[in-house]
Motif scaffolding. Structure first.
Motif, PDB file in Angstrom:
ATOM      1  N   LEU A  73     -49.992  19.137  71.279  1.00  0.00           N
ATOM      2  CA  LEU A  73     -49.300  20.280  70.129  1.00  0.00           C
ATOM      3  C   LEU A  73     -48.003  20.059  70.438  1.00  0.00           C
ATOM      4  CD1 LEU A  73     -50.167  21.509  67.773  1.00  0.00           C
ATOM      5  CD2 LEU A  73     -50.918  23.683  68.956  1.00  0.00           C
ATOM      6  N   ASN A  74     -47.071  19.732  70.043  1.00  0.00           N
ATOM      7  CA  ASN A  74     -45.431  19.582  69.942  1.00  0.00           C
ATOM      8  C   ASN A  74     -44.828  20.807  69.892  1.00  0.00           C
ATOM      9  OD1 ASN A  74     -42.832  19.080  70.676  1.00  0.00           O
ATOM     10  ND2 ASN A  74     -42.379  18.104  68.825  1.00  0.00           N
ATOM     11  N   TYR A  75     -45.488  21.661  68.252  1.00  0.00           N
ATOM     12  CA  TYR A  75     -44.410  22.373  68.061  1.00  0.00           C
ATOM     13  C   TYR A  75     -45.050  23.651  66.966  1.00  0.00           C
ATOM     14  CZ  TYR A  75     -40.559  26.175  66.402  1.00  0.00           C
ATOM     15  OH  TYR A  75     -40.060  27.202  65.270  1.00  0.00           O
ATOM     16  N   VAL A  76     -45.420  25.018  67.366  1.00  0.00           N
ATOM     17  CA  VAL A  76     -45.868  25.751  66.187  1.00  0.00           C
ATOM     18  C   VAL A  76     -45.415  26.322  65.775  1.00  0.00           C
ATOM     19  CG1 VAL A  76     -47.921  27.643  65.436  1.00  0.00           C
ATOM     20  CG2 VAL A  76     -47.974  25.385  66.877  1.00  0.00           C
ATOM     21  N   GLU A  77     -45.177  26.638  64.159  1.00  0.00           N
ATOM     22  CA  GLU A  77     -44.123  27.620  63.852  1.00  0.00           C
ATOM     23  C   GLU A  77     -45.073  28.799  62.893  1.00  0.00           C
ATOM     24  OE1 GLU A  77     -41.583  26.083  60.091  1.00  0.00           O
ATOM     25  OE2 GLU A  77     -40.019  27.292  61.094  1.00  0.00           O
ATOM     26  N   PRO A  78     -45.319  29.860  62.776  1.00  0.00           N
ATOM     27  CA  PRO A  78     -45.935  31.197  62.138  1.00  0.00           C
ATOM     28  C   PRO A  78     -44.987  31.541  61.493  1.00  0.00           C
ATOM     29  CG  PRO A  78     -44.596  32.208  63.785  1.00  0.00           C
ATOM     30  CD  PRO A  78     -44.355  30.810  64.230  1.00  0.00           C
ATOM     31  N   GLU A  79     -45.797  31.701  60.669  1.00  0.00           N
ATOM     32  CA  GLU A  79     -45.278  32.353  58.903  1.00  0.00           C
ATOM     33  C   GLU A  79     -46.363  33.973  58.420  1.00  0.00           C
ATOM     34  OE1 GLU A  79     -43.858  31.947  54.988  1.00  0.00           O
ATOM     35  OE2 GLU A  79     -44.190  30.291  55.928  1.00  0.00           O
ATOM     36  N   VAL A  80     -45.493  34.755  59.296  1.00  0.00           N
ATOM     37  CA  VAL A  80     -47.003  36.147  58.989  1.00  0.00           C
ATOM     38  C   VAL A  80     -46.742  36.617  58.437  1.00  0.00           C
ATOM     39  CG1 VAL A  80     -48.548  37.391  59.869  1.00  0.00           C
ATOM     40  CG2 VAL A  80     -47.634  35.839  61.333  1.00  0.00           C
ATOM     41  N   THR A  81     -47.278  37.589  56.875  1.00  0.00           N
ATOM     42  CA  THR A  81     -46.065  38.356  56.577  1.00  0.00           C
ATOM     43  C   THR A  81     -48.064  39.480  56.311  1.00  0.00           C
ATOM     44  OG1 THR A  81     -48.098  37.319  54.010  1.00  0.00           O
ATOM     45  CG2 THR A  81     -45.610  37.004  55.069  1.00  0.00           C
ATOM     46  N   GLY A  82     -47.796  41.396  56.218  1.00  0.00           N
ATOM     47  CA  GLY A  82     -48.345  42.042  56.198  1.00  0.00           C
ATOM     48  C   GLY A  82     -48.458  42.181  57.389  1.00  0.00           C
ATOM     49  N   ALA A  83     -48.024  41.451  58.766  1.00  0.00           N
ATOM     50  CA  ALA A  83     -49.440  41.820  59.634  1.00  0.00           C
ATOM     51  C   ALA A  83     -47.922  41.333  61.149  1.00  0.00           C
ATOM     52  CB  ALA A  83     -50.432  41.540  60.187  1.00  0.00           C
TER      53      ALA A  83
END
Length: 253
Positions: A73-83
């Motif tokens: 797992l090279n990279y993880v990009e989060p995108e969170v709405t409402g929390a």
């Protein structure tokens, strides 16, 4: 064999309520791949939608994960709405026995999966989202529909086009969207409203269907009952309905 694992702790931005969700409940799709020096780089989208158990606010937790090199797992990009959350998934390598079982299931045809699920309903939780689309397509094909499984895209929309003919030879078109969700991850009204919106567009369908391995939020059900112009316009097929379809697969009409 590996899978995305871990637990995501998140806090509702509206009321501050804290919950924890296991990565097993996230929908996972491979949305792209490109060749690099050490082999392919695979891109995955992991998504989870829920209404806050305390205040009912909509929460969407999404990760774009980059696997490169393979099984790293090279990279993880989060995108969170409402929390809000600071947690991320990780890769877990699974025991050899599980690997053999999943290896066989991963290569099974939709027909083979349906027959296996008839004998062991729990296996419906061990396939991936594309296999679920193929299963639903096969279920409609078994009932005499002409079926087209659409290409995978990142922006959602119809997954299956099904065509039937009535007794007069008039063709009826169905758009079917599939949501392979964990049991507690209910399909929200946005998905239902979006699919319903295509009905009156050019080349739109006569009917739309949302099929899921989960269930639907109260808002989604209410939309169909109160806002859709008729019950013919859109249908909601939850886990129980899917299992009923699977149970009747192969039976003569």
């Amino acid at each position: 064999m590996w899978k995305f694992s871990g637990q995501i702790e998140y806090e509702c931005l509206n009321c501050g309520h804290v919950e924890i969700v296991d990565m097993d409940f996230f929908e996972c799709d491979c949305v792209g791949s490109q060749e690099r020096q050490m082999g392919p780089e695979n891109i995955y989208e992991l998504s989870y939608r829920i209404d806050c158990n305390n205040c009912g606010s909509e929460i969407n937790i999404n990760f774009t994960a980059y696997e490169y090199p393979v099984q790293s797992l090279n990279y993880v990009e989060p995108e969170v709405t409402g929390a809000s959350t600071s947690d991320k998934p990780y890769l877990e390598h699974l025991p050899d026995l599980y690997e053999v079982q999943q290896f066989e299931l991963a290569r099974a045809s939709a027909k083979e999966i349906i027959l296996e699920v008839q004998n062991n309903p729990a296996l419906i939780r061990n396939i991936d989202s594309r296999q679920f689309e193929e299963v639903v397509a096969e279920l409609f094909r078994d009932k005499g529909y002409e079926v087209e499984l659409t290409k995978r895209t990142r922006d959602g929309g119809k997954d299956i086009i099904a065509i039937s003919k009535d007794h007069f030879g008039i063709r009826l078109k169905y758009f079917i969207e599939c949501k392979y969700y964990g049991e507690s991850n209910k399909v929200g009204v946005d998905v239902v409203r979006s699919l319903h919106g295509v009905k009156n567009t050019k080349d739109g369908p006569n009917k739309t269907i949302v099929a899921t391995t989960s269930s639907f939020t109260a808002d989604a059900v209410s939309f169909v009952e109160k806002e859709a112009s008729s019950s013919w316009d859109i249908s909601l097929a939850d886990y129980d309905q899917i299992m009923e379809w699977i149970g009747s697969y192969g039976l003569t009409n």
